[in-house]
Design a protein around this motif. Structure first.
Motif, PDB file in Angstrom:
ATOM      1  N   ASP A   1      29.460  35.613  37.080  1.00 41.54           N
ATOM      2  CA  ASP A   1      30.174  36.777  37.573  1.00 41.54           C
ATOM      3  C   ASP A   1      29.241  37.992  37.683  1.00 41.54           C
ATOM      4  OD1 ASP A   1      32.483  37.791  38.462  1.00 41.54           O
ATOM      5  OD2 ASP A   1      33.531  37.821  36.526  1.00 41.54           O
TER       6      ASP A   1
ATOM      7  N   ARG B   1      33.001  38.982  44.254  1.00 39.03           N
ATOM      8  CA  ARG B   1      33.725  39.046  42.986  1.00 39.03           C
ATOM      9  C   ARG B   1      34.025  40.477  42.566  1.00 39.03           C
ATOM     10  NH1 ARG B   1      33.408  33.739  40.661  1.00 39.03           N
ATOM     11  NH2 ARG B   1      33.814  34.481  38.562  1.00 39.03           N
TER      12      ARG B   1
ATOM     13  N   MET C   1      37.486  40.114  25.693  1.00 36.58           N
ATOM     14  CA  MET C   1      38.230  41.157  26.413  1.00 36.58           C
ATOM     15  C   MET C   1      39.737  40.872  26.335  1.00 36.58           C
ATOM     16  SD  MET C   1      39.768  41.550  29.716  1.00 36.58           S
ATOM     17  CE  MET C   1      38.956  40.514  30.940  1.00 36.58           C
TER      18      MET C   1
ATOM     19  N   ASP D   1      39.978  27.373  42.470  1.00 35.39           N
ATOM     20  CA  ASP D   1      38.761  27.938  43.010  1.00 35.39           C
ATOM     21  C   ASP D   1      38.089  28.865  42.005  1.00 35.39           C
ATOM     22  OD1 ASP D   1      38.045  26.975  45.385  1.00 35.39           O
ATOM     23  OD2 ASP D   1      38.983  28.533  46.614  1.00 35.39           O
ATOM     24  N   VAL D   2      36.812  29.079  42.224  1.00 35.67           N
ATOM     25  CA  VAL D   2      36.074  30.059  41.448  1.00 35.67           C
ATOM     26  C   VAL D   2      36.843  31.379  41.488  1.00 35.67           C
ATOM     27  CG1 VAL D   2      33.964  31.420  41.424  1.00 35.67           C
ATOM     28  CG2 VAL D   2      33.883  28.987  41.987  1.00 35.67           C
ATOM     29  N   GLY D   3      37.105  31.959  40.334  1.00 39.58           N
ATOM     30  CA  GLY D   3      37.779  33.255  40.305  1.00 39.58           C
ATOM     31  C   GLY D   3      39.289  33.187  40.356  1.00 39.58           C
ATOM     32  N   SER D   4      39.843  31.974  40.352  1.00 40.74           N
ATOM     33  CA  SER D   4      41.297  31.873  40.468  1.00 40.74           C
ATOM     34  C   SER D   4      41.988  32.193  39.149  1.00 40.74           C
ATOM     35  CB  SER D   4      41.698  30.478  40.955  1.00 40.74           C
ATOM     36  OG  SER D   4      41.222  29.494  40.070  1.00 40.74           O
TER      37      SER D   4
ATOM     38  N   PHE E   1      46.167  42.673  33.861  1.00 43.50           N
ATOM     39  CA  PHE E   1      46.595  42.417  35.248  1.00 43.50           C
ATOM     40  C   PHE E   1      47.841  41.547  35.206  1.00 43.50           C
ATOM     41  CE2 PHE E   1      42.811  39.930  34.075  1.00 43.50           C
ATOM     42  CZ  PHE E   1      43.450  38.723  33.790  1.00 43.50           C
ATOM     43  N   THR E   2      48.463  41.392  36.377  1.00 41.45           N
ATOM     44  CA  THR E   2      49.632  40.525  36.482  1.00 41.45           C
ATOM     45  C   THR E   2      49.171  39.114  36.821  1.00 41.45           C
ATOM     46  OG1 THR E   2      50.633  42.442  37.517  1.00 41.45           O
ATOM     47  CG2 THR E   2      51.909  40.398  37.555  1.00 41.45           C
ATOM     48  N   LEU E   3      49.701  38.130  36.121  1.00 40.90           N
ATOM     49  CA  LEU E   3      49.314  36.755  36.433  1.00 40.90           C
ATOM     50  C   LEU E   3      49.854  36.343  37.795  1.00 40.90           C
ATOM     51  CD1 LEU E   3      49.881  34.860  33.039  1.00 40.90           C
ATOM     52  CD2 LEU E   3      47.718  35.666  34.028  1.00 40.90           C
TER      53      LEU E   3
ATOM     54  N   LYS F   1      41.303  30.580  35.865  1.00 45.06           N
ATOM     55  CA  LYS F   1      41.527  29.447  34.963  1.00 45.06           C
ATOM     56  C   LYS F   1      41.285  29.837  33.504  1.00 45.06           C
ATOM     57  CE  LYS F   1      38.402  27.032  37.158  1.00 45.06           C
ATOM     58  NZ  LYS F   1      38.118  27.918  38.291  1.00 45.06           N
ATOM     59  N   THR F   2      40.216  30.587  33.288  1.00 43.70           N
ATOM     60  CA  THR F   2      39.861  30.936  31.919  1.00 43.70           C
ATOM     61  C   THR F   2      40.982  31.724  31.253  1.00 43.70           C
ATOM     62  OG1 THR F   2      37.632  31.113  32.788  1.00 43.70           O
ATOM     63  CG2 THR F   2      37.954  31.818  30.532  1.00 43.70           C
ATOM     64  N   VAL F   3      41.643  32.553  32.053  1.00 40.70           N
ATOM     65  CA  VAL F   3      42.733  33.350  31.514  1.00 40.70           C
ATOM     66  C   VAL F   3      43.868  32.448  31.048  1.00 40.70           C
ATOM     67  CG1 VAL F   3      44.440  35.111  32.086  1.00 40.70           C
ATOM     68  CG2 VAL F   3      42.096  35.296  32.963  1.00 40.70           C
TER      69      VAL F   3
ATOM     70  N   ARG G   1      41.435  40.030  46.018  1.00 43.43           N
ATOM     71  CA  ARG G   1      40.157  39.363  46.247  1.00 43.43           C
ATOM     72  C   ARG G   1      39.835  39.394  47.734  1.00 43.43           C
ATOM     73  NH1 ARG G   1      39.400  36.408  41.530  1.00 43.43           N
ATOM     74  NH2 ARG G   1      39.571  38.141  40.110  1.00 43.43           N
TER      75      ARG G   1
ATOM     76  N   PRO H   1      43.815  35.698  42.649  1.00 38.79           N
ATOM     77  CA  PRO H   1      44.515  36.938  42.318  1.00 38.79           C
ATOM     78  C   PRO H   1      44.453  37.904  43.504  1.00 38.79           C
ATOM     79  CG  PRO H   1      43.074  36.295  40.516  1.00 38.79           C
ATOM     80  CD  PRO H   1      42.804  35.356  41.641  1.00 38.79           C
TER      81      PRO H   1
ATOM     82  N   GLN I   1      49.152  30.831  38.165  1.00 39.47           N
ATOM     83  CA  GLN I   1      48.727  30.892  36.760  1.00 39.47           C
ATOM     84  C   GLN I   1      49.923  30.693  35.833  1.00 39.47           C
ATOM     85  OE1 GLN I   1      46.713  34.721  37.195  1.00 39.47           O
ATOM     86  NE2 GLN I   1      44.842  33.840  36.297  1.00 39.47           N
TER      87      GLN I   1
END
Ligand code: ADP
Ligand code: MG
Length: 703
Positions: A561, A590, A345, A303-306, A273-275, A308-310, A457, A454, A279
């Motif tokens: 998730d 989600r 992934m 926020d949840v799903g924003s 996906f595009t950041l 961060k992990t990426v 959503r 992203p 991000q």
């Protein structure tokens, strides 16, 4: 450090005129042993009796003060057997009845202390009683006495059973105003603030500030006094935070993590996906930080799903490309597994090797993972905080990402240090931290914020409903399940015996729904008292769509998730903070299906707060930050300063939910300036500050 020489402040409270052994025992229950302790027992509020009116001109229903002459004193028992003293008040101007009476219930002393013909001063609220005004339980003292209980802003203190407010106020008055032929002990309070700062910031001297806070001469002076005390407390906090940060930056040496722009561009292009702009910006900040030997201490909020992990995963790639390792730590095993899947992934084509380290890993796998981390063969490990912090040796840990534990302390950072190398530290959190806190208690962290989600959503349609609406909610929920979707039902507690309230419990709700409104659905229970294995199995079954409905407490973790879940029903919603509701709600929405949240509350008085969950700004629901700020205003700082075990609590004087930004800025500047010339607070003129920093640190267990 030189010990302060003994002063009257170190004397036992009994040394104060009027305080006897019995009183000292009562005071001890409030933690007050010395006169110094007593001086720091600050008022919780004030009664404003500074409005003084002639007795015939008293107004109904407001606090005021008047002077009158004691007329006849009557005493009788009320119908309920209580002693009532009634005093007729005469107007001192003409010695005639004023038409106003004062009454006291159960107070024998009035009759003993006052006599007919005496001029007294009374403060309190007057109310109409038939056709005459009456002062009920007014505070009273002789008109020629100093103003302690009447005729001014009168302090109100926290008491303990058996301790009389009048006595406590009198003692404090003695302490700050002195007694005949005795100078007030407050004047001995040492002022530790460097005089230059005091002058530049136009602050009252400390003894004067304390005096104004206990017995304000005017409201303006009270504000000045409080500002001085707040300044000291915030300055000490800022000093401690800045020192900690400086120590970390000076003593710690992190590996430089660098990689070429071309490589980074490739990785980003390889993402599915595009950041978002946020991000990219956060990643740039992180990249700049980790390219230096000063270890990063950055908080990434979003926020949840924003996503961060990426961002964290990209940073991990830089670490690995620079020959270092990265660790990603989650608060629970389930979340660790999820992060592991995300990383696997993201690193699918040509990325570094990742392993998962949880308690469910077999002994031989565990040995192998630990060995390969120690040898440097393994690049990235994902696990729970406990596992990674306590039991793992790395060859070169370059980056530690810590999810949802923003008070990750120095002690833990030190444990992460291996062979003289400190990792860069990235804390990620979906708990939005209000500005007033990032400017104060979190000031030792740099901040990156992901403001947007992203694209694509969905907003989660949210409604607030009373429990009476539930009979309509359940069939509606069944419809969604019939559609192949899944639902969460969250309750504030596990079983009815938890707590003394009547909010819904998971166990009862589960039993009722399964037997009634949701009969026939594949429904399961999830709560924190179930064995971890069983909990994980349930959550996994839900994620695999083997279950349709989950009745749970808040163990439905942050960040879990399940894209197919579209319905979130929260029972007893008044029990949750807005930020927490927001996170719970983030369990749905989600995937690509339209999602819903129903907040059920029978607390009408709370509905305005809950409406914030529905409120829109520019056509969008309020984000976690706006909700957190609202929470902070309504409920206080406790929720953000974390769990009670950490001992982090409200400060003594400063209200963290309402820090004056100017004060935060000034104390930050001054703390930096002080440490600029005396980084370890060794100079004699800073000895008092050093002691104060240590005391605050101990008290709030901030280390
Ligand atoms: P967080 O940790 O902030 O809750 P994650 O990094 O786990 O968020 O991302 C949540 C989901 O969104 C993941 O499935 C991730 O792959 C996806 N995602 C992250 N960033 C983007 C993006 N810019 N565009 C689309 N999807 C994204
Ligand atoms: Mg996450």
């Amino acid at each position: 450090m030189t010990a302060r020489s003994k002063t009257s402040l170190d004397l036992k409270v009994e040394a104060l005129p009027g305080v006897g052994t019995e009183s000292a025992k009562l005071l001890e229950r409030l933690g007050i042993r010395t006169i110094g302790d007593l001086l720091w027992h600050l008022p919780t509020r004030y009664l404003d009796f500074s409005n003084i009116r002639p007795v015939r001109q008293l107004l109904a229903d407001r606090e005021q003060t008047t002077e009158a002459i004691v007329g006849s004193i009557g005493q009788r028992r009320t119908a309920r057997g209580q002693m009532m003293t009634e005093v007729e008040l005469l107007d001192p101007a003409d010695l005639r009845p004023s038409g106003v009476k004062a009454t006291w219930f159960g107070r024998q002393f009035i009759k003993e202390r006052f006599r007919e013909g005496q001029l007294i001063r009374l403060s309190g609220k007057a109310t109409w009683f038939g056709r005459s005004l009456q002062l009920s339980n007014p505070k009273v003292e002789p008109a020629d006495a100093e103003r302690v209980h009447t005729g001014r802003m009168v302090p109100v203190y926290k008491l303990t059973e058996g301790l009389k407010e009048g006595h406590l106020r009198r003692w404090l008055h003695t302490a700050v105003e002195g007694a005949p032929k005795r100078s007030p002990v407050v004047s001995e309070v040492p002022d530790e603030l460097p005089p230059a700062i005091r002058e530049r910031r136009e602050l009252l001297p400390l003894p004067e500030a304390l005096k104004e806070v206990h017995f304000p001469s005017t409201e303006a002076r009270l504000i000045e006094g409080r500002r001085r005390l707040a300044f000291d407390e915030l300055l000490v906090l800022q000093l401690g935070l800045a020192q900690r940060r400086a120590r970390w930056q000076r003593d710690a040496k992190a590996p430089k993590l660098l990689s070429s722009d071309a490589l980074v561009r490739d990785w980003i292009a390889g993402l599915p996906f595009t950041l978002t702009a946020g991000q990219l910006a956060a990643f740039d900040e992180i990249r700049a930080d980790i390219g230096r030997t000063i270890p990063m201490s950055r908080l990434l909020e979003g926020d949840v799903g924003s996503g961060k992990t990426v961002v964290a995963a990209l940073a991990a790639r830089i670490a690995v490309a620079s020959g270092a390792q990265a660790a990603l730590m989650a608060p629970t095993e389930l979340l660790a597994e999820q992060h592991f899947r995300t990383l696997t992934m993201l690193f699918a084509n040509g990325g570094p090797a990742v392993r998962l380290l949880t308690s469910s890993v077999t002994a031989s796998d565990r040995r192998e993972i630990l060995a390969s981390l120690a040898s440097g063969e393994l690049d990235v490990v994902v696990g729970t905080h406990a596992l990674v912090v306590e039991g793992v040796e790395f060859k070169t840990l370059g980056l530690a990402v810590v999810d949802e534990q923003h008070r990750f302390g120095v002690r833990q950072r030190t444990t992460l240090r291996e062979k003289g190398v400190d990792p860069h530290l990235l804390l990620t959190t979906a708990t939005p931290i209000p500005r007033t806190l990032t400017q104060t208690i979190y000031r030792d962290l740099d901040l990156s914020v992901l403001k947007e989600l992203p694209a694509g959503r969905q907003d989660i349609r949210t409604e607030v409903r009373p429990p009476e609406a539930l009979p309509k909610v359940w069939p509606w929920l069944r419809d969604h399940v019939a559609n192949g979707e899944q639902a969460f039902i969250v309750t504030p507690r596990i079983d009815p015996s938890d707590g003394d309230d009547s909010s819904p419990s998971a166990i009862e709700t589960f039993d009722e729904l399964r037997a009634g409104p949701l009969k026939g659905l594949r429904i399961a229970l999830l709560h924190g008292r179930m064995p971890a294995k069983e909990r994980d199995a349930t959550m996994r079954a839900f994620a695999a769509r083997e279950l349709e409905v989950l009745v749970a407490t808040t163990v439905v973790e942050v960040g879990i998730d399940v894209p197919n879940a579209t319905v979130m029903v929260i029972l007893g919603a008044e029990r949750f903070g807005l930020a927490q509701l927001h996170q719970l709600r983030g369990r749905v929405g989600r995937g690509d299906k339209r999602s819903f949240a129903v907040l059920v509350s029978d607390d009408a008085s709370d509905s305005e707060r809950l409406q914030a969950m529905v409120e829109l700004k520019d056509g969008k629901p309020l984000d976690g930050f706006a909700l957190a700020q609202r929470d902070l205003e309504i409920r206080g700082a406790g929720e953000f300063l974390g769990d009670e075990q950490s001992g982090v609590d409200e400060l003594r004087i400063v209200d963290l939910k309402d820090v004056d930004p100017r004060l935060a800025r000034e104390t930050a500047e001054d703390a930096d300036a002080i440490l600029g010339t005396d980084p370890t607070l060794e100079r004699p003129e800073h000895a008092g500050l050093a002691v104060a920093v240590e005391a605050l640190w101990r008290r709030y267990a901030l280390a």
